[in-house]
Design an enzyme around this catalytic site. Structure first.
Site, PDB file in Angstrom:
ATOM      1  N   PRO A 195       0.875  -1.142  -0.141  1.00  0.00           N
ATOM      2  CA  PRO A 195      -0.036  -0.095   0.070  1.00  0.00           C
ATOM      3  C   PRO A 195       0.857   1.110   0.195  1.00  0.00           C
ATOM      4  O   PRO A 195       0.374   2.521  -0.314  1.00  0.00           O
ATOM      5  CB  PRO A 195      -0.758  -0.108   1.360  1.00  0.00           C
ATOM      6  CG  PRO A 195      -0.614  -1.523   1.861  1.00  0.00           C
ATOM      7  CD  PRO A 195       0.715  -2.058   1.060  1.00  0.00           C
ATOM      8  N   GLU A 201       2.185  -8.503   8.363  1.00  0.00           N
ATOM      9  CA  GLU A 201       2.503  -7.247   8.429  1.00  0.00           C
ATOM     10  C   GLU A 201       3.409  -6.491   7.461  1.00  0.00           C
ATOM     11  O   GLU A 201       3.482  -5.487   7.266  1.00  0.00           O
ATOM     12  CB  GLU A 201       2.981  -6.798   9.671  1.00  0.00           C
ATOM     13  CG  GLU A 201       2.288  -7.011  10.904  1.00  0.00           C
ATOM     14  CD  GLU A 201       0.666  -6.615  10.844  1.00  0.00           C
ATOM     15  OE1 GLU A 201      -0.185  -7.580  10.800  1.00  0.00           O
ATOM     16  OE2 GLU A 201       0.397  -5.447  10.400  1.00  0.00           O
ATOM     17  N   ARG A 258      -1.843  -6.993 -20.796  1.00  0.00           N
ATOM     18  CA  ARG A 258      -2.896  -6.447 -21.693  1.00  0.00           C
ATOM     19  C   ARG A 258      -1.854  -5.317 -22.656  1.00  0.00           C
ATOM     20  O   ARG A 258      -2.509  -4.967 -23.800  1.00  0.00           O
ATOM     21  CB  ARG A 258      -3.702  -5.442 -21.143  1.00  0.00           C
ATOM     22  CG  ARG A 258      -4.937  -6.305 -20.438  1.00  0.00           C
ATOM     23  CD  ARG A 258      -5.819  -5.621 -19.694  1.00  0.00           C
ATOM     24  NE  ARG A 258      -6.533  -4.820 -20.807  1.00  0.00           N
ATOM     25  CZ  ARG A 258      -7.867  -5.171 -21.271  1.00  0.00           C
ATOM     26  NH1 ARG A 258      -8.063  -6.600 -21.106  1.00  0.00           N
ATOM     27  NH2 ARG A 258      -8.494  -4.517 -22.364  1.00  0.00           N
ATOM     28  N   ASP A 274      -8.466   0.726 -24.311  1.00  0.00           N
ATOM     29  CA  ASP A 274      -8.805   0.806 -22.877  1.00  0.00           C
ATOM     30  C   ASP A 274      -9.071   1.988 -22.221  1.00  0.00           C
ATOM     31  O   ASP A 274      -8.440   3.164 -22.636  1.00  0.00           O
ATOM     32  CB  ASP A 274      -7.610   0.112 -22.177  1.00  0.00           C
ATOM     33  CG  ASP A 274      -7.757  -1.273 -22.173  1.00  0.00           C
ATOM     34  OD1 ASP A 274      -8.650  -1.911 -22.663  1.00  0.00           O
ATOM     35  OD2 ASP A 274      -6.772  -1.949 -21.697  1.00  0.00           O
TER      36      ASP A 274
HETATM   37  C1  4H4 Z   1       2.254  -5.130   2.510  1.00  0.00           C
HETATM   38  C2  4H4 Z   1       0.487  -5.269   3.885  1.00  0.00           C
HETATM   39  C3  4H4 Z   1       2.628  -4.143   2.909  1.00  0.00           C
HETATM   40  C4  4H4 Z   1       0.944  -3.985   4.597  1.00  0.00           C
HETATM   41  C5  4H4 Z   1       1.178  -5.644   2.910  1.00  0.00           C
HETATM   42  C6  4H4 Z   1       2.162  -3.507   4.062  1.00  0.00           C
HETATM   43  C7  4H4 Z   1      -1.194  -4.208  -1.482  1.00  0.00           C
HETATM   44  C8  4H4 Z   1      -1.769  -3.073  -1.845  1.00  0.00           C
HETATM   45  C9  4H4 Z   1      -1.546  -4.690  -0.205  1.00  0.00           C
HETATM   46  C10 4H4 Z   1      -0.396  -7.552   1.806  1.00  0.00           C
HETATM   47  C11 4H4 Z   1       0.680  -6.686   2.068  1.00  0.00           C
HETATM   48  C12 4H4 Z   1      -0.908  -6.556   1.368  1.00  0.00           C
HETATM   49  N1  4H4 Z   1      -0.382  -4.464  -2.414  1.00  0.00           N
HETATM   50  N2  4H4 Z   1      -1.204  -2.746  -3.049  1.00  0.00           N
HETATM   51  N3  4H4 Z   1      -2.832  -2.165  -1.510  1.00  0.00           N
HETATM   52  N4  4H4 Z   1       3.483  -2.485   6.195  1.00  0.00           N
HETATM   53  N5  4H4 Z   1      -0.647  -5.622   0.099  1.00  0.00           N
HETATM   54  O1  4H4 Z   1      -2.319  -4.271   0.578  1.00  0.00           O
HETATM   55  O2  4H4 Z   1       4.066  -1.930   4.190  1.00  0.00           O
HETATM   56  O3  4H4 Z   1       1.870  -1.193   5.047  1.00  0.00           O
HETATM   57  O4  4H4 Z   1      -0.440  -3.643  -3.436  1.00  0.00           O
HETATM   58  S1  4H4 Z   1       2.891  -2.137   4.916  1.00  0.00           S
END
Ligand code: 4H4
Length: 224
Positions: A88, A115, A153, A167
């Site tokens: 994220p 996490e 794609r 697209d």
């Molecule tokens: C990765 C959760 C990193 C938290 C994850 C962190 C996404 C998203 C996602 C499983 C993993 C989660 N991946 N786009 N949105 N600690 N991956 O939620 O960096 O916040 O791509 S953290």
């Protein structure tokens, strides 16, 4: 394009390897997906790849060693692979980024769980963090499949006769509306221009509709 995917759930990727656009791209040898089971790189008999966080707190963190060993193994075959961590906190996946990534020869996708991963992996082993949106999902596998589909794609030949040029976002506009038979249903008619057979008029109507839709739904795109 070769995708290498580092994951605790390789079987999840059978969904895109067996059906749809990506599967057709694989059949046409335009792309390949190689999954790597991270537990195979664990250095203990229990196959653990995570541990408790320093400093306390809930959840578990994915350890450096198994991830680093797996990336190094991939790099033996693809030394120039671009290593992407789905998170994220990453750069937002857009049409533009998907297009740029589609021009690479090799991409390695690291799927986080729990996490996330030890920060030293992000600092020293990752080339780029990419996010599919501002929310947290349970694992990077679904995000990886979204990225693989969006990037695939853009690879010439993957879509066959239906190109991706129309697209949404391809020209920073949303796609025009689509209709198919019947031409009237429940008194709802298809726009006359689409039945006219006049391609120049149809094309200009579609361009106009893309702008109208974008103005209605995504005015921000018009500022770009
Ligand atoms: C990765 C959760 C990193 C938290 C994850 C962190 C996404 C998203 C996602 C499983 C993993 C989660 N991946 N786009 N949105 N600690 N991956 O939620 O960096 O916040 O791509 S953290």
């Amino acid at each position: 394009m070769r995708f290498d995917v580092i994951t605790l759930f390789p079987e999840m990727f059978s969904a895109i390897k067996s059906e749809g656009v990506v599967a057709r791209g694989i059949k046409k040898s335009l792309l390949s997906i190689n999954t790597w089971q991270l537990r195979d790189f664990s250095n203990n008999k229990y196959k653990n790849v995570d541990d408790k966080p320093y400093g306390g707190g809930a959840g578990m963190v994915m350890q450096v060693r198994p991830i680093r060993d797996c990336i190094n193994k991939i790099k033996q075959k693809k030394p120039k692979t671009k290593v992407i961590y789905l998170s994220p906190q990453g750069k937002k996946l857009t049409h533009k980024l998907a297009k740029e990534l589609s021009e690479l020869d090799s991409i390695t996708l690291l799927c986080g769980r729990y996490e996330g991963v030890d920060e030293r992996i992000i600092e020293h082993d990752i080339d780029m963090e990419v996010s599919i949106g501002d929310y947290v999902i349970s694992g990077g596998e679904l995000a990886s499949m979204v990225l693989i589909d969006a990037v695939s794609r853009q690879i010439p030949g993957v879509l066959g006769n239906t190109d991706s040029l129309n697209d949404s976002f391809a020209n920073n506009l949303l796609d025009y509306p689509h209709y198919t038979r019947p031409d009237t249903i429940d008194n709802q008619k298809v726009p006359e221009v689409l039945l006219s057979g006049h391609q120049a008029n149809i094309d200009s109507w579609r361009s106009e509709q893309s702008i109208i839709k974008t103005r209605e739904k995504r005015k921000d795109l018009l500022q770009k």
